[in-house]
Design a protein around this motif. Structure first.
Motif, PDB file in Angstrom:
ATOM      1  N   ILE A   1     -74.294  36.524  88.395  1.00  0.00           N
ATOM      2  CA  ILE A   1     -73.989  37.430  89.578  1.00  0.00           C
ATOM      3  C   ILE A   1     -72.362  37.328  89.519  1.00  0.00           C
ATOM      4  CG2 ILE A   1     -74.017  38.167  91.598  1.00  0.00           C
ATOM      5  CD1 ILE A   1     -77.000  37.368  91.853  1.00  0.00           C
ATOM      6  N   VAL A   2     -71.836  36.229  89.738  1.00  0.00           N
ATOM      7  CA  VAL A   2     -70.417  36.076  89.477  1.00  0.00           C
ATOM      8  C   VAL A   2     -69.900  36.660  88.379  1.00  0.00           C
ATOM      9  CG1 VAL A   2     -68.433  34.445  89.152  1.00  0.00           C
ATOM     10  CG2 VAL A   2     -70.425  33.818  90.636  1.00  0.00           C
ATOM     11  N   GLY A   3     -70.426  36.624  87.222  1.00  0.00           N
ATOM     12  CA  GLY A   3     -69.987  37.286  85.949  1.00  0.00           C
ATOM     13  C   GLY A   3     -70.015  39.022  86.069  1.00  0.00           C
ATOM     14  N   LEU A   4     -71.170  39.196  86.695  1.00  0.00           N
ATOM     15  CA  LEU A   4     -71.189  40.831  87.021  1.00  0.00           C
ATOM     16  C   LEU A   4     -70.203  41.310  87.873  1.00  0.00           C
ATOM     17  CD1 LEU A   4     -75.101  41.124  87.788  1.00  0.00           C
ATOM     18  CD2 LEU A   4     -73.931  41.984  85.855  1.00  0.00           C
ATOM     19  N   GLU A   5     -69.974  40.390  88.937  1.00  0.00           N
ATOM     20  CA  GLU A   5     -68.887  40.754  89.847  1.00  0.00           C
ATOM     21  C   GLU A   5     -67.353  40.939  89.308  1.00  0.00           C
ATOM     22  OE1 GLU A   5     -70.931  38.974  93.963  1.00  0.00           O
ATOM     23  OE2 GLU A   5     -69.608  37.651  92.710  1.00  0.00           O
ATOM     24  N   ALA A   6     -67.095  39.878  88.305  1.00  0.00           N
ATOM     25  CA  ALA A   6     -65.876  40.108  87.414  1.00  0.00           C
ATOM     26  C   ALA A   6     -65.592  41.188  86.791  1.00  0.00           C
ATOM     27  CB  ALA A   6     -65.746  38.674  86.773  1.00  0.00           C
ATOM     28  N   ALA A   7     -66.828  41.436  85.941  1.00  0.00           N
ATOM     29  CA  ALA A   7     -67.064  42.688  84.999  1.00  0.00           C
ATOM     30  C   ALA A   7     -66.875  44.080  85.980  1.00  0.00           C
ATOM     31  CB  ALA A   7     -68.226  42.818  84.269  1.00  0.00           C
ATOM     32  N   ALA A   8     -67.562  44.140  87.105  1.00  0.00           N
ATOM     33  CA  ALA A   8     -67.312  45.386  87.782  1.00  0.00           C
ATOM     34  C   ALA A   8     -66.013  45.519  88.269  1.00  0.00           C
ATOM     35  CB  ALA A   8     -68.403  45.086  89.239  1.00  0.00           C
ATOM     36  N   ARG A   9     -65.288  44.444  88.769  1.00  0.00           N
ATOM     37  CA  ARG A   9     -63.816  44.586  89.333  1.00  0.00           C
ATOM     38  C   ARG A   9     -62.870  44.883  88.243  1.00  0.00           C
ATOM     39  NH1 ARG A   9     -65.484  40.211  92.129  1.00  0.00           N
ATOM     40  NH2 ARG A   9     -64.517  38.486  90.593  1.00  0.00           N
ATOM     41  N   ALA A  10     -63.431  44.630  86.825  1.00  0.00           N
ATOM     42  CA  ALA A  10     -62.725  45.005  85.593  1.00  0.00           C
ATOM     43  C   ALA A  10     -62.517  46.334  85.086  1.00  0.00           C
ATOM     44  CB  ALA A  10     -62.596  44.018  84.418  1.00  0.00           C
TER      45      ALA A  10
ATOM     46  N   ALA B   1     -62.477  50.041  84.787  1.00  0.00           N
ATOM     47  CA  ALA B   1     -61.255  50.759  84.857  1.00  0.00           C
ATOM     48  C   ALA B   1     -61.522  52.207  85.642  1.00  0.00           C
ATOM     49  CB  ALA B   1     -60.378  51.351  83.448  1.00  0.00           C
ATOM     50  N   ASP B   2     -62.543  52.791  85.460  1.00  0.00           N
ATOM     51  CA  ASP B   2     -63.149  54.107  86.145  1.00  0.00           C
ATOM     52  C   ASP B   2     -64.146  53.859  87.163  1.00  0.00           C
ATOM     53  OD1 ASP B   2     -65.452  53.422  84.666  1.00  0.00           O
ATOM     54  OD2 ASP B   2     -65.195  55.194  83.560  1.00  0.00           O
ATOM     55  N   GLY B   3     -64.636  52.502  87.336  1.00  0.00           N
ATOM     56  CA  GLY B   3     -65.839  52.216  88.307  1.00  0.00           C
ATOM     57  C   GLY B   3     -67.087  52.702  87.986  1.00  0.00           C
ATOM     58  N   ILE B   4     -67.294  53.285  86.753  1.00  0.00           N
ATOM     59  CA  ILE B   4     -68.478  53.464  86.507  1.00  0.00           C
ATOM     60  C   ILE B   4     -69.092  52.433  85.603  1.00  0.00           C
ATOM     61  CG2 ILE B   4     -69.972  55.175  84.949  1.00  0.00           C
ATOM     62  CD1 ILE B   4     -68.422  56.665  87.464  1.00  0.00           C
ATOM     63  N   ALA B   5     -70.466  52.105  85.845  1.00  0.00           N
ATOM     64  CA  ALA B   5     -70.976  50.885  85.620  1.00  0.00           C
ATOM     65  C   ALA B   5     -71.469  51.425  84.069  1.00  0.00           C
ATOM     66  CB  ALA B   5     -72.506  50.648  86.248  1.00  0.00           C
ATOM     67  N   PRO B   6     -71.109  50.545  83.241  1.00  0.00           N
ATOM     68  CA  PRO B   6     -71.546  50.596  81.660  1.00  0.00           C
ATOM     69  C   PRO B   6     -72.738  50.177  81.542  1.00  0.00           C
ATOM     70  CG  PRO B   6     -69.987  48.751  82.090  1.00  0.00           C
ATOM     71  CD  PRO B   6     -69.963  49.632  83.310  1.00  0.00           C
ATOM     72  N   ALA B   7     -73.638  50.537  80.612  1.00  0.00           N
ATOM     73  CA  ALA B   7     -75.115  50.163  80.561  1.00  0.00           C
ATOM     74  C   ALA B   7     -75.142  48.670  80.445  1.00  0.00           C
ATOM     75  CB  ALA B   7     -75.506  50.786  79.084  1.00  0.00           C
ATOM     76  N   GLY B   8     -74.168  47.888  79.670  1.00  0.00           N
ATOM     77  CA  GLY B   8     -74.367  46.471  79.440  1.00  0.00           C
ATOM     78  C   GLY B   8     -74.243  45.860  81.002  1.00  0.00           C
ATOM     79  N   LEU B   9     -73.890  46.289  81.866  1.00  0.00           N
ATOM     80  CA  LEU B   9     -73.536  45.839  83.271  1.00  0.00           C
ATOM     81  C   LEU B   9     -74.993  46.129  84.009  1.00  0.00           C
ATOM     82  CD1 LEU B   9     -71.657  44.364  85.445  1.00  0.00           C
ATOM     83  CD2 LEU B   9     -71.132  46.653  86.092  1.00  0.00           C
TER      84      LEU B   9
ATOM     85  N   VAL C   1     -82.517  50.928  88.636  1.00  0.00           N
ATOM     86  CA  VAL C   1     -83.550  51.575  87.563  1.00  0.00           C
ATOM     87  C   VAL C   1     -82.842  52.937  87.360  1.00  0.00           C
ATOM     88  CG1 VAL C   1     -85.610  52.582  87.090  1.00  0.00           C
ATOM     89  CG2 VAL C   1     -85.484  50.359  87.675  1.00  0.00           C
ATOM     90  N   TYR C   2     -82.432  53.747  88.675  1.00  0.00           N
ATOM     91  CA  TYR C   2     -81.838  54.785  88.483  1.00  0.00           C
ATOM     92  C   TYR C   2     -80.638  54.835  87.716  1.00  0.00           C
ATOM     93  CZ  TYR C   2     -79.126  59.130  90.026  1.00  0.00           C
ATOM     94  OH  TYR C   2     -78.065  59.980  90.096  1.00  0.00           O
ATOM     95  N   TYR C   3     -79.703  53.870  87.856  1.00  0.00           N
ATOM     96  CA  TYR C   3     -78.495  53.866  86.955  1.00  0.00           C
ATOM     97  C   TYR C   3     -78.760  53.698  85.645  1.00  0.00           C
ATOM     98  CZ  TYR C   3     -75.773  52.915  91.523  1.00  0.00           C
ATOM     99  OH  TYR C   3     -75.131  52.732  92.758  1.00  0.00           O
ATOM    100  N   ARG C   4     -79.527  52.930  85.410  1.00  0.00           N
ATOM    101  CA  ARG C   4     -79.896  52.524  83.909  1.00  0.00           C
ATOM    102  C   ARG C   4     -80.481  53.865  83.360  1.00  0.00           C
ATOM    103  NH1 ARG C   4     -85.248  49.109  82.898  1.00  0.00           N
ATOM    104  NH2 ARG C   4     -86.169  50.920  83.558  1.00  0.00           N
ATOM    105  N   ASN C   5     -81.527  54.686  84.071  1.00  0.00           N
ATOM    106  CA  ASN C   5     -81.885  55.837  83.474  1.00  0.00           C
ATOM    107  C   ASN C   5     -80.727  56.965  83.125  1.00  0.00           C
ATOM    108  OD1 ASN C   5     -84.475  54.931  83.611  1.00  0.00           O
ATOM    109  ND2 ASN C   5     -85.171  55.976  85.429  1.00  0.00           N
ATOM    110  N   CYS C   6     -79.760  56.985  84.087  1.00  0.00           N
ATOM    111  CA  CYS C   6     -78.767  58.004  84.284  1.00  0.00           C
ATOM    112  C   CYS C   6     -77.998  57.652  83.067  1.00  0.00           C
ATOM    113  CB  CYS C   6     -77.947  57.733  85.366  1.00  0.00           C
ATOM    114  SG  CYS C   6     -78.442  58.688  86.911  1.00  0.00           S
ATOM    115  N   LEU C   7     -77.639  56.389  82.622  1.00  0.00           N
ATOM    116  CA  LEU C   7     -76.855  56.236  81.523  1.00  0.00           C
ATOM    117  C   LEU C   7     -77.618  56.207  80.156  1.00  0.00           C
ATOM    118  CD1 LEU C   7     -75.384  52.755  82.724  1.00  0.00           C
ATOM    119  CD2 LEU C   7     -74.209  54.745  82.324  1.00  0.00           C
ATOM    120  N   ALA C   8     -79.060  55.949  80.211  1.00  0.00           N
ATOM    121  CA  ALA C   8     -79.730  56.382  78.920  1.00  0.00           C
ATOM    122  C   ALA C   8     -79.832  57.598  78.876  1.00  0.00           C
ATOM    123  CB  ALA C   8     -81.300  55.733  79.320  1.00  0.00           C
ATOM    124  N   GLN C   9     -79.722  58.427  79.509  1.00  0.00           N
ATOM    125  CA  GLN C   9     -79.542  60.014  79.383  1.00  0.00           C
ATOM    126  C   GLN C   9     -78.295  60.787  79.370  1.00  0.00           C
ATOM    127  OE1 GLN C   9     -82.180  61.675  82.503  1.00  0.00           O
ATOM    128  NE2 GLN C   9     -83.853  60.397  82.314  1.00  0.00           N
ATOM    129  N   GLY C  10     -77.422  59.841  79.278  1.00  0.00           N
ATOM    130  CA  GLY C  10     -76.122  60.452  79.133  1.00  0.00           C
ATOM    131  C   GLY C  10     -75.385  60.892  80.386  1.00  0.00           C
TER     132      GLY C  10
END
Length: 143
Positions: A26-35, A37-45, A99-108
Motif C-alpha cells: 500500500i505504501v508503494g500504491l500511495e507513492a505511485a498515486a502521488r506520482a 501526473a494526471d491523477g487518473i489511475a493506470p490499470a497497473g495501479l 472493480v468499477y475502476y478496473r472495468n472502466c480501464l478495461a473498456q477504455g
C-alpha cells in the motif's frame, strides 16, 4: 528464517507478517498515486490495489478459518470473506469501487473515472487495511 523457525510461528504472528507485507504494498500504491501526473489511475495501479485487497481479505478470512477460493476475482473473494458475518460487509463499497475502476480501464473509458482516481485507489486500499487491522486488534487476532 529456517523452515523449522517458520513452522514455530503462531497463526497470529503469520497474520501480522502478512499485514506488514500488505502495508508495504500500500505504501508503494500511495507513492505511485502521488506520482501520477494526471491523477487518473493506470490499470497497473488498480490491479495492484485489487490484488492487495484480495490479500487483506484472504489473510483475515484464513485466520478466521474461512475457506477462500483461489481466484483473482475480488467479488468472489469478497463473497467467501463475508460469508457468515454480515458485519464484514463494511468494505463492500470499497471492493466495488476498485472493480468499477478496473472495468472502466478495461473498456477504455478513462473519462468515466474521477479525476483523482489514482489517489482514491491508494486511499481505498489503505482504508480497507486500517479497517481490517483494527478489527483484528479488537478480536485479539494479532500478537
Amino acid at each position: 528464517m529456517s523452515i523449522g523457525q517458520y513452522m514455530e510461528i503462531t497463526p497470529e504472528q503469520r497474520l501480522e507478517a502478512e499485514f506488514a507485507a500488505l502495508n508495504e504494498r500500500i505504501v508503494g500504491l500511495e507513492a505511485a498515486a502521488r506520482a501520477s501526473a494526471d491523477g487518473i489511475a493506470p490499470a497497473g495501479l488498480v490491479d495492484e490495489a485489487i490484488d492487495t485487497l484480495n490479500g487483506l481479505m484472504t489473510a483475515y478470512a484464513t485466520h478466521a478459518g474461512k475457506p477462500i477460493p483461489v481466484t483473482d476475482d475480488p467479488l468472489e473473494v469478497f463473497k467467501a470473506y463475508v460469508k457468515g458475518d454480515p458485519s464484514l460487509n463494511a468494505i463492500r463499497d470499497n471492493v466495488r469501487e476498485l472493480v468499477y475502476y478496473r472495468n472502466c480501464l478495461a473498456q477504455g473509458r478513462q473519462d468515466a473515472l474521477p479525476r483523482n482516481s489514482a489517489l482514491m485507489t491508494a486511499h481505498t486500499a489503505r482504508h480497507v487495511y486500517l479497517y481490517l487491522r483494527t478489527r483484528c486488534a479488537q478480536e485479539h487476532r494479532l500478537p
